[in-house]
Design an enzyme around this catalytic site. Structure first.
Site, PDB file in Angstrom:
ATOM      1  N   TYR A 311       0.870  -1.184   0.000  1.00 21.90           N
ATOM      2  CA  TYR A 311       0.000   0.000   0.000  1.00 21.90           C
ATOM      3  C   TYR A 311       0.907   1.234   0.000  1.00 21.90           C
ATOM      4  O   TYR A 311       0.789   2.115   0.848  1.00 21.90           O
ATOM      5  CB  TYR A 311      -0.919   0.033   1.221  1.00 21.90           C
ATOM      6  CG  TYR A 311      -1.736  -1.215   1.455  1.00 21.90           C
ATOM      7  CD1 TYR A 311      -3.007  -1.338   0.912  1.00 21.90           C
ATOM      8  CD2 TYR A 311      -1.246  -2.260   2.238  1.00 21.90           C
ATOM      9  CE1 TYR A 311      -3.775  -2.477   1.151  1.00 21.90           C
ATOM     10  CE2 TYR A 311      -2.008  -3.400   2.475  1.00 21.90           C
ATOM     11  CZ  TYR A 311      -3.271  -3.500   1.938  1.00 21.90           C
ATOM     12  OH  TYR A 311      -4.033  -4.617   2.182  1.00 21.90           O
ATOM     13  N   GLU A 332       1.269  -1.088  -4.955  1.00 20.17           N
ATOM     14  CA  GLU A 332       0.238  -0.055  -4.836  1.00 20.17           C
ATOM     15  C   GLU A 332      -0.774  -0.257  -5.960  1.00 20.17           C
ATOM     16  O   GLU A 332      -0.398  -0.592  -7.076  1.00 20.17           O
ATOM     17  CB  GLU A 332       0.912   1.325  -4.908  1.00 20.17           C
ATOM     18  CG  GLU A 332       0.027   2.484  -5.295  1.00 20.17           C
ATOM     19  CD  GLU A 332      -1.086   2.789  -4.299  1.00 20.17           C
ATOM     20  OE1 GLU A 332      -0.853   2.791  -3.080  1.00 20.17           O
ATOM     21  OE2 GLU A 332      -2.231   3.003  -4.766  1.00 20.17           O
ATOM     22  N   CYS A 408      -4.122   4.172   9.764  1.00 19.99           N
ATOM     23  CA  CYS A 408      -4.854   5.411  10.043  1.00 19.99           C
ATOM     24  C   CYS A 408      -6.196   5.109  10.705  1.00 19.99           C
ATOM     25  O   CYS A 408      -7.033   5.984  10.846  1.00 19.99           O
ATOM     26  CB  CYS A 408      -5.048   6.214   8.763  1.00 19.99           C
ATOM     27  SG  CYS A 408      -5.827   5.271   7.457  1.00 19.99           S
TER      28      CYS A 408
END
Ligand code: SAH
Length: 451
Positions: A311, A332, A408
């Site tokens: 990622y 990615e 996150c």
């Protein structure tokens, strides 16, 4: 409890949506704008079975964690900075508690969570802004949408955005108003100007101004470019983005450069990165350095390792560690970001890096990217929804000794850690990093070591 009833209550918590939480006659009551430690008078606006919501009428006793001088000038309805009313120390404490709770809820109460790391800078840290434009009687206006509505809150009150943005937004609106530009109307799908999109490379000072329009060309574009060049010399990239779809996705597919470059550059971890308008770049540059340094420490590279960055976006995390690894391979899913990652490696003279455009959650992709050998260290930094069980199983079956998980979203991080726990990994101390001061979001990094 009834709607419109006036109640008095002690507020005992503050949730990550910015609501004070208290109890009245045993029932949980959410009061927006109230903070833990306040005693308030509030008007009940909604009564549900298990909780109610009330509007803050008066603070009877002010909490010691309440901030005396809120630098934000936006109205409360903005809703972006849920912790704007409290001291920053208290915010950092709450963010750590939030991460701790996420692990507790996932059944990993034993995992230790360190105090939240921060740059200490809570104003002007955002390097990106996308401002919707609307028509008013006074001309064009741009700002933020108020929470759960399409009312626009002016851009100039926001304390967390880069200070150079508001004057540019003001200028675009003024120029557009005097030149008869129309604002896009979501209801009718008519009107030209949709968003004013700004990015700044804080280290280089370079600014990108991109106007998102419902049309193929910007009227008066020559005059506009010239005016921007004179008034805002830091704008080195002036672009339009064409978005003619009836959607609330901000950007369309086509970009046209009106003047200057089609990208800006910034420096991060002593490397120089190209930032195109459509590629991901951390919105808090100084915060990103903290986060990447924390990830680098945990990766503990000695120069002999095969490092995998999953990622990877434009490759920033992996590239910031590449000189301490034998080889770097990044994966990615967004093609444009992979192109940027390759370009970023080239421009920084990093020759030991390879990037693949593919799904990092897929076993075959991992095996192929690793070139048939076991990676020694894998960094994963998935979007909010987290990684996949298949990825965890693949990394475990390959016997990857060390995984540095950057996240996150503490809830999906904790869930994914339960997989790694079952698969024989020891979960290190979790470090919350405050990349988004004043908002309800918190980033975390943790090292998972094969037992
Ligand atoms: N590590 C980067 C980007 C993190 S954001 C940085 O710090 O800048 C998460 C990234 O994951 C985004 O770039 C997104 O495009 C990418 N992504 C989302 N789903 C993916 C998938 N299934 N496989 C690979 N990448 C994915």
């Amino acid at each position: 409890m009834k709607k419109d009833q006036i109640i008095e209550l002690d507020v005992t918590d503050l949730n990550n949506l910015g609501c004070g939480v208290g109890r009245y006659e045993g029932m949980v009551v959410f009061v927006k704008g109230a903070v833990a430690g306040d005693r308030v008078r509030a008007k009940v606006i909604k009564v549900n079975k298990s909780f109610s919501a009330a509007r803050l009428e008066e603070i009877l006793t002010s909490s010691p964690v309440r901030l005396a001088d809120d630098p934000c000038r936006a109205p409360l309805a903005c809703g972006g900075c849920v912790y704007r009313h409290i001291t920053y120390d208290e915010e950092l404490r709450l963010k750590r508690e939030y991460v701790k709770n996420a692990f507790k809820k996932a059944g990993l109460a034993d995992v230790s969570v360190l105090p939240t790391l921060s740059t200490g800078r809570i104003c002007g840290y955002r390097n990106k802004g996308q401002y919707p434009v609307t028509a008013t009687k006074q001309g064009l206006r741009a700002g933020f949408f108020a929470q759960k509505s399409h009312n626009i809150i002016p851009a100039d009150g926001c304390a967390i955005q880069n200070a150079s943005f508001a004057p540019i937004v003001g200028f675009v609106c003024e120029f557009g108003s005097t030149h008869g530009w129309s604002a896009y109307d979501e209801e009718t799908g008519k009107g030209l100007l949709r968003h004013i999109y700004l990015r700044v490379g804080e280290k280089t000072g370079e600014i990108m101004l991109c106007l998102v329009i419902n049309g193929d060309a910007l009227p008066d574009s020559k005059e506009f470019c010239e005016a921007v060049r004179i008034k805002f010399p830091a704008v080195v990239s002036l672009m339009i983005n064409v978005n003619k779809k009836n959607t609330n996705v901000v950007l369309g597919e086509r970009f046209v450069t009106l003047s200057g470059k089609s990208y800006i550059e910034d420096e991060l971890c002593s490397l120089r990165f190209k930032i195109s308008p459509d590629s991901f770049y951390q919105v808090n540059r100084d915060g990103a350095e903290l986060l990447y340094n924390a990830a680098r420490e945990r990766a503990a590279l000695t120069g002999k390792e095969v490092l995998m960055d999953l990622y990877c976006g434009t490759g920033t995390i992996g590239l910031s560690m590449a000189k301490n690894a034998k080889k770097l391979c990044g994966v990615e899913i967004v093609g444009a970001a992979v192109e940027c990652a390759r370009e970023n490696a080239r421009q920084n003279g990093i020759a030991n890096a390879e990037f693949f455009c593919d799904d990092a959650g897929d076993r075959d992709v991992i095996l192929k990217a690793a070139g048939g050998i076991r990676p020694d260290v894998v960094v994963i930094d998935p979007p909010r929804k987290g990684s996949t069980r298949a990825l965890a199983e693949t990394l475990a079956s390959l016997g990857v000794p060390r995984i540095v998980y950057v996240s996150c979203d503490a809830d999906t991080l904790a869930r994914d850690c339960t997989w790694f726990d079952e698969l024989g990994y020891e979960i290190g101390e979790v470090l919350p990093v405050d990349m988004f001061p004043r908002t309800g979001h918190v980033e975390s990094v943790v090292c998972l070591t094969r037992k």
